[in-house]
Structures are given as structure tokens and as C-alpha cells.
Design a protein around this motif. Structure first.
Motif, PDB file in Angstrom:
ATOM      1  N   PHE A  21       0.830  -1.192   0.000  1.00  0.00           N
ATOM      2  CA  PHE A  21       0.000   0.000   0.000  1.00  0.00           C
ATOM      3  C   PHE A  21       0.870   1.249   0.000  1.00  0.00           C
ATOM      4  O   PHE A  21       1.971   1.259   0.543  1.00  0.00           O
ATOM      5  CB  PHE A  21      -0.890   0.038   1.239  1.00  0.00           C
ATOM      6  CG  PHE A  21      -2.011  -0.937   1.210  1.00  0.00           C
ATOM      7  CD1 PHE A  21      -2.836  -1.019   0.106  1.00  0.00           C
ATOM      8  CD2 PHE A  21      -2.243  -1.774   2.278  1.00  0.00           C
ATOM      9  CE1 PHE A  21      -3.883  -1.914   0.082  1.00  0.00           C
ATOM     10  CE2 PHE A  21      -3.290  -2.665   2.258  1.00  0.00           C
ATOM     11  CZ  PHE A  21      -4.114  -2.744   1.157  1.00  0.00           C
ATOM     12  N   GLU A  23       0.835   5.473   0.988  1.00  0.00           N
ATOM     13  CA  GLU A  23       0.093   6.452   1.778  1.00  0.00           C
ATOM     14  C   GLU A  23      -0.839   7.218   0.850  1.00  0.00           C
ATOM     15  O   GLU A  23      -0.450   7.673  -0.216  1.00  0.00           O
ATOM     16  CB  GLU A  23       1.057   7.415   2.458  1.00  0.00           C
ATOM     17  CG  GLU A  23       1.883   6.773   3.564  1.00  0.00           C
ATOM     18  CD  GLU A  23       1.028   6.270   4.702  1.00  0.00           C
ATOM     19  OE1 GLU A  23       0.012   6.935   5.017  1.00  0.00           O
ATOM     20  OE2 GLU A  23       1.355   5.215   5.270  1.00  0.00           O
ATOM     21  N   CYS A  99     -10.155  -9.690   5.292  1.00  0.00           N
ATOM     22  CA  CYS A  99      -9.759  -8.280   5.338  1.00  0.00           C
ATOM     23  C   CYS A  99      -8.300  -8.091   4.939  1.00  0.00           C
ATOM     24  O   CYS A  99      -7.590  -7.249   5.505  1.00  0.00           O
ATOM     25  CB  CYS A  99     -10.002  -7.689   6.727  1.00  0.00           C
ATOM     26  SG  CYS A  99     -11.744  -7.304   7.040  1.00  0.00           S
ATOM     27  N   GLN A 100      -7.840  -8.864   3.980  1.00  0.00           N
ATOM     28  CA  GLN A 100      -6.482  -8.739   3.477  1.00  0.00           C
ATOM     29  C   GLN A 100      -6.534  -8.379   2.001  1.00  0.00           C
ATOM     30  O   GLN A 100      -7.163  -9.094   1.215  1.00  0.00           O
ATOM     31  CB  GLN A 100      -5.709 -10.046   3.664  1.00  0.00           C
ATOM     32  CG  GLN A 100      -5.518 -10.442   5.116  1.00  0.00           C
ATOM     33  CD  GLN A 100      -4.822 -11.778   5.253  1.00  0.00           C
ATOM     34  OE1 GLN A 100      -4.486 -12.442   4.281  1.00  0.00           O
ATOM     35  NE2 GLN A 100      -4.599 -12.177   6.502  1.00  0.00           N
ATOM     36  N   THR A 117     -12.015   3.501   0.841  1.00  0.00           N
ATOM     37  CA  THR A 117     -12.872   4.236   1.765  1.00  0.00           C
ATOM     38  C   THR A 117     -14.238   4.551   1.164  1.00  0.00           C
ATOM     39  O   THR A 117     -15.127   5.007   1.881  1.00  0.00           O
ATOM     40  CB  THR A 117     -12.196   5.543   2.199  1.00  0.00           C
ATOM     41  OG1 THR A 117     -11.917   6.333   1.038  1.00  0.00           O
ATOM     42  CG2 THR A 117     -10.885   5.273   2.931  1.00  0.00           C
ATOM     43  N   CYS A 168     -13.155  -3.371   8.029  1.00  0.00           N
ATOM     44  CA  CYS A 168     -11.847  -4.010   8.096  1.00  0.00           C
ATOM     45  C   CYS A 168     -10.866  -3.077   8.804  1.00  0.00           C
ATOM     46  O   CYS A 168     -10.966  -1.854   8.682  1.00  0.00           O
ATOM     47  CB  CYS A 168     -11.336  -4.328   6.692  1.00  0.00           C
ATOM     48  SG  CYS A 168     -12.242  -5.673   5.865  1.00  0.00           S
ATOM     49  N   PRO A 169      -9.902  -3.601   9.544  1.00  0.00           N
ATOM     50  CA  PRO A 169      -8.934  -2.739  10.238  1.00  0.00           C
ATOM     51  C   PRO A 169      -7.985  -2.065   9.253  1.00  0.00           C
ATOM     52  O   PRO A 169      -7.776  -2.539   8.140  1.00  0.00           O
ATOM     53  CB  PRO A 169      -8.187  -3.717  11.152  1.00  0.00           C
ATOM     54  CG  PRO A 169      -8.334  -5.045  10.482  1.00  0.00           C
ATOM     55  CD  PRO A 169      -9.685  -5.031   9.826  1.00  0.00           C
ATOM     56  N   GLY A 170      -7.415  -0.948   9.675  1.00  0.00           N
ATOM     57  CA  GLY A 170      -6.475  -0.223   8.834  1.00  0.00           C
ATOM     58  C   GLY A 170      -7.149   0.892   8.065  1.00  0.00           C
ATOM     59  O   GLY A 170      -8.300   1.259   8.325  1.00  0.00           O
ATOM     60  N   GLY A 171      -6.455   1.424   7.086  1.00  0.00           N
ATOM     61  CA  GLY A 171      -6.938   2.586   6.357  1.00  0.00           C
ATOM     62  C   GLY A 171      -7.891   2.288   5.224  1.00  0.00           C
ATOM     63  O   GLY A 171      -8.412   3.207   4.595  1.00  0.00           O
ATOM     64  N   TYR A 172      -8.149   1.009   4.935  1.00  0.00           N
ATOM     65  CA  TYR A 172      -9.038   0.622   3.832  1.00  0.00           C
ATOM     66  C   TYR A 172     -10.132  -0.285   4.389  1.00  0.00           C
ATOM     67  O   TYR A 172     -10.048  -1.502   4.312  1.00  0.00           O
ATOM     68  CB  TYR A 172      -8.245  -0.089   2.739  1.00  0.00           C
ATOM     69  CG  TYR A 172      -7.132   0.763   2.183  1.00  0.00           C
ATOM     70  CD1 TYR A 172      -7.359   1.594   1.092  1.00  0.00           C
ATOM     71  CD2 TYR A 172      -5.873   0.750   2.763  1.00  0.00           C
ATOM     72  CE1 TYR A 172      -6.345   2.396   0.592  1.00  0.00           C
ATOM     73  CE2 TYR A 172      -4.856   1.545   2.264  1.00  0.00           C
ATOM     74  CZ  TYR A 172      -5.095   2.366   1.182  1.00  0.00           C
ATOM     75  OH  TYR A 172      -4.094   3.158   0.691  1.00  0.00           O
ATOM     76  N   PRO A 173     -11.184   0.297   4.982  1.00  0.00           N
ATOM     77  CA  PRO A 173     -12.150  -0.507   5.732  1.00  0.00           C
ATOM     78  C   PRO A 173     -13.109  -1.312   4.876  1.00  0.00           C
ATOM     79  O   PRO A 173     -13.712  -2.268   5.365  1.00  0.00           O
ATOM     80  CB  PRO A 173     -12.911   0.548   6.538  1.00  0.00           C
ATOM     81  CG  PRO A 173     -12.834   1.785   5.694  1.00  0.00           C
ATOM     82  CD  PRO A 173     -11.471   1.743   5.061  1.00  0.00           C
TER      83      PRO A 173
END
Length: 216
Positions: A21, A23, A99-100, A117, A168-173
Motif C-alpha cells: 500500500f 500512503e 480483510c487482506q 474508503t 476491516c482494520p487499517g486505512g481501507y475498511p
């Protein structure tokens, strides 16, 4: 209807490589597509769905809408429509619940994946198709930038099943996984001239879906 460039960063994956990924800004999406070295019509009858992980989500009727968009894009490229397959959808859910952002290993199907998002599953499908902006019909073949598009319009693919999960956890739910049978993106590149056709004026390209789904 002319394609638009979304304000997003787009990355792609092949079946044998993965990109990390980057930023990104507040609203972003990353995409990926599989490729295969063999032709195969899969007839798997059952799929075990993981018991944990996010539950299926999305606005009401999104599966039908996703199928309709796929078939609108395919008609614009002179190839037959797809039908929905619940076994493919269960396989997609099994992968999406992890969620991967990674293509499913040893997958028997073709696969497109997206994470981001945006809250409308159709928008992710549209971003897959948007890879057509970079496709060179004079030099047909697989590339990281166009693999999601070529899977969407692959002529010999007949069935589709998708799953969309949120939280999902992280910046891409939000994640969308779609499985295709028979798989597209079959290498060598000489196959692509027989499977991926230029767009036509009629029927026209479907209008882009909204990025965000209405609140339920």
C-alpha cells in the motif's frame, strides 16, 4: 458517456506479485486482478465460509446492481452477459472476510479485488472497468494497469459472484472481492485479442455509479 478519472491512487496485483500500500488521501481505492496460465471451466459445488471476520454489507440490492453494471460494460464491448453464481459469491465472501488486500492463493476462479474508503460497491466495480483507459487494443495483453478491466470484459467468462465487507482494520475498511468463471486473463498475451474487444457506440457505456452509497 465518457470515462472519468477518480481522485484516487490505483494499484494492481497479478496472481504472482503483490505491491505494498502507498500512503493515500482521505478517499482512496486500491485494485487488483488475477491472471492464469490455463483455461478451465470450474464447477466447484461447495465453499466453506469462515466463521469469523466482518459480515457481508452493502446497500440493498447491490449484488443485482453489480451484475447489471458488469453486463452493461460487457455489452459495450460486444461480449455476452454474465449470470450470478452463489458458489462464486460464497468463495468471494470467504476471501473478503479475511480483510487482506491480497489475491486468493491457489484460486480456482478469476478474481478482481478492491479496497478503499468509498462505500458504494458499484464504484469499485467501475474502477475495475476504468482500467480500459489504459488498454492498448493494438497491443493486446495483460498488464497491472488493465488486468481488472480485461477480466470484467473477458468474452469466455460466463458467471460472476461477489462479496462486499466493511469495518476491516487499517486505512481501507471496505473490501470488494469478485470471482469469475471460467477465469479470464489467460496468458499468453495472444489470447487477449480473441477475448477483449473494442467498445462500440451502441449500446453506450453505462453512466458511472456514485462513489458513496445512500444511507440505509
Amino acid at each position: 458517456m465518457q470515462l472519468i478519472n477518480a481522485l484516487s491512487i490505483v494499484l494492481s496485483l497479478s496472481a504472482v506479485s503483490a505491491l505494498p500500500f502507498a500512503e493515500q488521501s482521505k478517499d482512496a481505492v486500491v485494485l487488483g486482478s488475477s491472471r492464469s496460465s490455463h483455461w478451465s471451466a470450474h464447477t466447484e459445488k461447495s465453499v466453506v465460509v469462515a466463521a469469523d471476520g466482518p459480515e457481508p454489507a452493502g446497500p440493498a440490492g447491490w449484488q443485482e446492481s453489480m451484475l447489471n453494471y458488469h453486463n452493461g460494460w460487457r455489452a459495450h464491448h460486444q461480449v455476452p452477459p454474465l449470470t450470478w453464481n452463489d458458489t462464486l459469491a460464497a468463495a468471494a465472501l470467504n476471501s473478503a472476510r479475511r480483510c487482506q488486500f491480497a489475491l486468493t492463493p491457489n484460486n480456482r476462479y478469476g478474481e478482481n479485488i478492491a479496497a478503499g474508503t468509498y462505500t458504494n460497491p458499484d464504484w469499485y466495480g467501475y474502477m475495475w472497468y476504468n482500467g480500459s483507459l489504459n488498454y492498448n487494443y493494438d497491443r493486446p495483453g495483460f498488464s497491472y494497469q488493465t488486468g481488472t478491466f480485461t477480466q470484467v470484459v473477458w468474452k469466455d467468462t460466463k458467471q460472476l459472484g461477489c462479496a462486499y465487507v466493511t469495518r476491516c482494520p487499517g486505512g481501507y475498511p471496505n473490501m470488494l472481492f469478485c470471482e469469475y468463471s471460467p477465469a479470464g486473463n489467460i496468458i499468453p498475451d495472444s489470447n487477449f485479442a480473441k477475448q477483449v474487444f473494442r467498445p462500440v457506440a451502441n449500446p453506450p457505456l453505462p453512466s458511472p455509479p456514485p462513489m458513496m452509497s445512500p444511507k440505509q
